[in-house]
Write a protein that holds these residues in place. Structure first.
Motif, PDB file in Angstrom:
ATOM      1  N   ASN A 192       0.824  -1.208   0.000  1.00 25.29           N
ATOM      2  CA  ASN A 192       0.000   0.000   0.000  1.00 25.29           C
ATOM      3  C   ASN A 192       0.858   1.259   0.000  1.00 25.29           C
ATOM      4  O   ASN A 192       0.511   2.263  -0.649  1.00 25.29           O
ATOM      5  N   TYR A 193       1.963   1.233   0.729  1.00 26.47           N
ATOM      6  CA  TYR A 193       2.855   2.392   0.740  1.00 26.47           C
ATOM      7  C   TYR A 193       3.458   2.636  -0.645  1.00 26.47           C
ATOM      8  O   TYR A 193       3.559   3.774  -1.124  1.00 26.47           O
ATOM      9  N   GLU A 194       3.812   1.555  -1.273  1.00 29.04           N
ATOM     10  CA  GLU A 194       4.379   1.674  -2.619  1.00 29.04           C
ATOM     11  C   GLU A 194       3.342   2.195  -3.606  1.00 29.04           C
ATOM     12  O   GLU A 194       3.632   3.081  -4.439  1.00 29.04           O
ATOM     13  N   ASN A 195       2.123   1.715  -3.519  1.00 29.10           N
ATOM     14  CA  ASN A 195       1.067   2.169  -4.431  1.00 29.10           C
ATOM     15  C   ASN A 195       0.721   3.636  -4.192  1.00 29.10           C
ATOM     16  O   ASN A 195       0.482   4.399  -5.133  1.00 29.10           O
ATOM     17  N   SER A 196       0.676   4.022  -2.898  1.00 24.05           N
ATOM     18  CA  SER A 196       0.368   5.420  -2.594  1.00 24.05           C
ATOM     19  C   SER A 196       1.446   6.363  -3.110  1.00 24.05           C
ATOM     20  O   SER A 196       1.163   7.463  -3.620  1.00 24.05           O
TER      21      SER A 196
ATOM     22  N   LYS B 138       3.441   5.898  -5.683  1.00 28.11           N
ATOM     23  CA  LYS B 138       3.341   5.965  -7.146  1.00 28.11           C
ATOM     24  C   LYS B 138       2.173   6.862  -7.574  1.00 28.11           C
ATOM     25  O   LYS B 138       2.271   7.627  -8.540  1.00 28.11           O
ATOM     26  N   TYR B 139       1.063   6.777  -6.815  1.00 23.45           N
ATOM     27  CA  TYR B 139      -0.101   7.592  -7.157  1.00 23.45           C
ATOM     28  C   TYR B 139       0.197   9.088  -6.969  1.00 23.45           C
ATOM     29  O   TYR B 139      -0.190   9.930  -7.777  1.00 23.45           O
ATOM     30  N   LEU B 140       0.894   9.428  -5.885  1.00 29.85           N
ATOM     31  CA  LEU B 140       1.246  10.828  -5.654  1.00 29.85           C
ATOM     32  C   LEU B 140       2.232  11.334  -6.697  1.00 29.85           C
ATOM     33  O   LEU B 140       2.199  12.505  -7.094  1.00 29.85           O
TER      34      LEU B 140
END
Length: 406
Positions: free
Chosen positions: A359-363, A365-367
């Protein structure tokens, strides 16, 4: 004719019930002498006849008079009556406590002990069982010394006859002194009330020393008892409401014969230990003879039933008592919440860490792909630091709603 014939056939010869005279039945040989004296015992049809009245009427003529009772030689000495065994046969559990403060209330008339004054360091057990020809006494104790690392105590087993005369007894004490295990024992046997044999043994680690002595008790009326017999004797005196002084002889672990006294006071005392109050306790003082002078060495307080309430030795800072320390409440452990108990499971905890990293990695990348969000977040943080709301959640909802409307 037939009925008359039946009556003749039913007649029994000889008849079943023979006529009987009550006076003849009582004493056929002395009919003339007793008839006048027992006319009042004759039963009539108007009297209420019962089994007890008939038996009393039959037995009364043979009861001896008061003069006959006085002339009877019973050949019984009241001193030879056996004591009531069941009154002294029971088991009791006592506690050994150390006095925290030397200025205790042992010398005061009213004995009251609180939890802050005593520290429990051991237990004491006393059991008296009934034997065929007397009593068997068992006793044991175990207590902690110093900082509670070492232990010391005693073991006792003795047998006495119905008159509390010693048959045999063995007592042993163990202790640790300067890294050495010390054990002292004394065994005494009575040989037909002629002489006593005493065997004293002292063990220090592997070394042992034995001493043997003989004590002549022939034609001596003195009572000789050891520690087990003393406790049995105290029970007997209290249960039979004895008041006064009782003299006896005993022997300590060093093989010395001592003359002692048990003084049972008539005045009753009140003893309170922790949360229990004992009223009407019997006060017993134990005296030993030193240089032909009796000195008080111990005091005991017992219930009228013979149970020990309090016992202490003069000059020592520990005592025996019946009431135990009040039970402390157990510490209540705070259990974790149910929604957090999954962390104790290894598989679930590992899965949580994997999802958290993902989840940290996905967040992140989204930012990175939406750079305008960085300005919104910067503006939000500045407003939170500026207004310092008491309810951050409510402030956040209002902030983003206003931002969406604009």
């Amino acid at each position: 004719m037939d009925s008359k014939r039946d009556e003749d056939e039913l007649k029994l010869d000889p008849p079943l019930f023979l006529p009987c005279d009550l006076d003849d039945f009582r004493d056929p040989c002395k009919k003339g002498e007793i008839t006048g004296a027992c006319e009042e015992d004759k039963l009539s049809a108007q009297d209420e006849i019962s089994v007890s009245s008939i038996i009393s009427a039959l037995i009364r003529p043979i009861e001896p008079s008061e003069e006959n009772f006085k002339k009877c030689d019973w050949n019984i000495d009241p001193k030879e009556f056996l004591p009531v065994k069941r009154a002294v046969v029971f088991k009791e559990q006592l506690f050994i406590s150390k006095l925290r403060n030397t200025n205790c209330k042992l010398t005061e008339n009213l004995k009251i002990f609180f939890e802050r004054e005593l520290k429990q360091i051991g237990k004491f057990c006393l059991n008296v069982e009934e034997a065929f020809d007397g009593y068997v006494v068992y006793s044991s104790s175990k207590m902690k010394k110093g900082k509670g690392i070492t232990e010391c105590g005693h073991q006792l087993k003795g047998k006495y006859d119905d008159k509390f005369l010693l048959i045999c007894e063995k007592r042993s004490e163990f202790d640790r002194i300067d890294h050495a295990f010390v054990e002292k024992s004394l065994e005494v046997r009575n040989h037909a009330d002629l002489y006593l044999t005493a065997i004293r043994e002292t063990k220090i680690n592997e070394e042992s020393q034995k001493f043997k002595a003989t004590v002549d008790i022939k034609d001596r009326d003195h009572t000789f008892v050891l520690d087990g017999g003393i406790m049995l004797l105290m029970r007997h005196l209290v249960c039979h409401n004895f008041v006064g002084s009782f003299e006896y002889y005993t022997m300590n672990l060093f093989g010395r014969v001592l003359r002692c006294n048990l003084i049972v006071h008539k005045e009753r005392k009140l003893v309170r230990i922790f949360y229990r109050t004992y009223k009407n306790t019997v006060h017993i003082v134990t005296q030993q003879c030193f240089n032909d002078e009796l000195q008080d060495v111990a005091e005991t307080f017992m219930t009228p039933e013979g149970r020990i309430v309090l016992h202490f030795w003069r000059g020592y800072n520990y005592l025996l008592h019946a009431a135990c320390l009040p039970h402390k409440k157990k510490k209540e452990y705070i259990l974790p919440k149910l929604e957090l108990m999954w962390r104790q499971d290894v598989a679930l905890s590992r899965k949580f860490r994997e999802l958290k990293a993902l989840n940290y990695e996905n967040s992140t990348k989204y930012l990175e792909s939406n750079s305008e969000l960085a300005d919104f977040m910067q503006d939000y943080v500045l407003n939170v630091l500026r207004y310092k709301p008491s309810n951050v959640l409510e402030f956040s909802i209002m902030f983003f709603q206003n931002m969406a409307n604009t």
